[in-house]
Design an enzyme around this catalytic site. Structure first.
Site, short mmCIF file in Angstrom:
data_model
loop_
_atom_site.label_atom_id
_atom_site.label_comp_id
_atom_site.label_asym_id
_atom_site.label_seq_id
_atom_site.Cartn_x
_atom_site.Cartn_y
_atom_site.Cartn_z
CD GLU A 163 36.38 89.35 0.99
OE1 GLU A 163 35.86 90.42 1.38
OE2 GLU A 163 35.70 88.39 0.54
CD GLU A 168 33.39 83.75 -1.42
OE1 GLU A 168 32.60 84.21 -0.57
OE2 GLU A 168 33.70 84.34 -2.48
#
Length: 284
Positions: A163, A168
């Site tokens: 990932e 974020e």
């Protein structure tokens, strides 16, 4: 007798010589030729500005989401992080307007809906530069993300597939940019490496360009086209290393969960993440 012995000795020597010659010749013929290694396109690392050949993009200029590029991933159940939202394909949660994609989180009572868009099965990305220009929201419990998962996830479950979190944001900390690499170690246990960049700028105040440049054994992260990356991750930091594989893109806006906690009333809904474009470049 002497002549007879010489004759047989000569035959034996000749036979041995022929046998040795034959063995040597056979071994030489069986040595395989080296297999040429063809480099994967753009596997060598170049500077940010050298990636100028646009290979794929979505400018969000149409009247609706381009279904040949994106799929709405649906459902709730917490998504492994105790998130509160249910992802839908409703035009209330994701729509294209005025040249921008909007992902909108809505609240109805104690329930939340939002959208999660993926390129899985439609476009994957290996080496090159990805730019995503976006304006992200803030507020306690608001969790915008621009990220990627390994395209082989159906064969190698997370975290083995890898990932890449390009961006974020914890909505309660809008000046902190997080970029993280998730993977499985040799025993299959989840590990991660990354950075939290503490900025002087509130990222929710304006559009910013979030970029990752991927080359063989290395990923570099950039904000707003800066000359140098703010974070670099290499194959020396984790093994096995899934990050030379192809990955697909994900854009989503989550609500609540383990990352920033649940909304506490300070964030007013709806909350929006707007995306101006997604562009994928390689060098020539």
């Amino acid at each position: 007798m002497k002549n007879h012995f010489r004759f047989h000795f000569g035959l034996l020597a000749a036979s041995l010589a022929l046998g040795l010659s034959a063995c040597t010749e056979t071994k030489t013929k069986n040595i395989p030729a080296p297999t040429p290694v063809t480099p994967v396109a753009n596997e060598s690392a170049k500077e940010y500005g050298e990636y100028t050949d646009l290979k794929w993009s979505d400018e969000f200029d149409g009247a609706a989401l381009d279904q040949s590029k994106w799929t709405n991933e649906l459902g709730g159940g917490g998504w492994g992080n105790q998130e509160l939202q249910t992802y839908t394909s409703s035009p209330d949660n994701s729509f294209v307007r005025d040249g921008k994609l909007t992902i909108q989180a809505l609240q109805t009572g104690n329930s939340y809906t939002s959208a999660r868009l993926i390129t899985k099965g439609k476009q994957s990305f290996q080496y090159g530069r990805l730019d995503i220009r976006a304006k992200i929201p803030k507020g306690k419990g608001v969790w915008p993300a621009i990220w990627m998962l390994g395209a082989d996830i159906d064969q190698n479950n997370w975290p083995k597939c890898g990932e890449i979190d390009i961006m974020e944001l914890r909505g309660s900390r809008p000046t902190e940019l997080l970029s993280t690499m998730h993977f499985a170690n040799s025993s299959g246990t989840h590990e991660y490496r990354g950075t939290t960049e503490k900025l002087t700028t509130d990222l929710s105040a304006d559009f910013h360009t979030y970029s990752v440049v991927r080359s063989k054994n290395m990923s570099r992260f950039y904000l707003d086209g800066a000359a140098t990356p703010y974070y670099t991750y290499t194959s020396t930091e984790g093994s096995p290393f899934p990050f030379n594989n192809s990955f697909f893109m994900i854009l989503n806006l989550a609500v609540g969960g383990l990352f920033d906690g649940n909304p506490d009333g300070s964030a007013t809904f709806p909350q929006q993440m707007q995306v101006d474009y997604v562009r994928y470049y390689q060098y020539k």
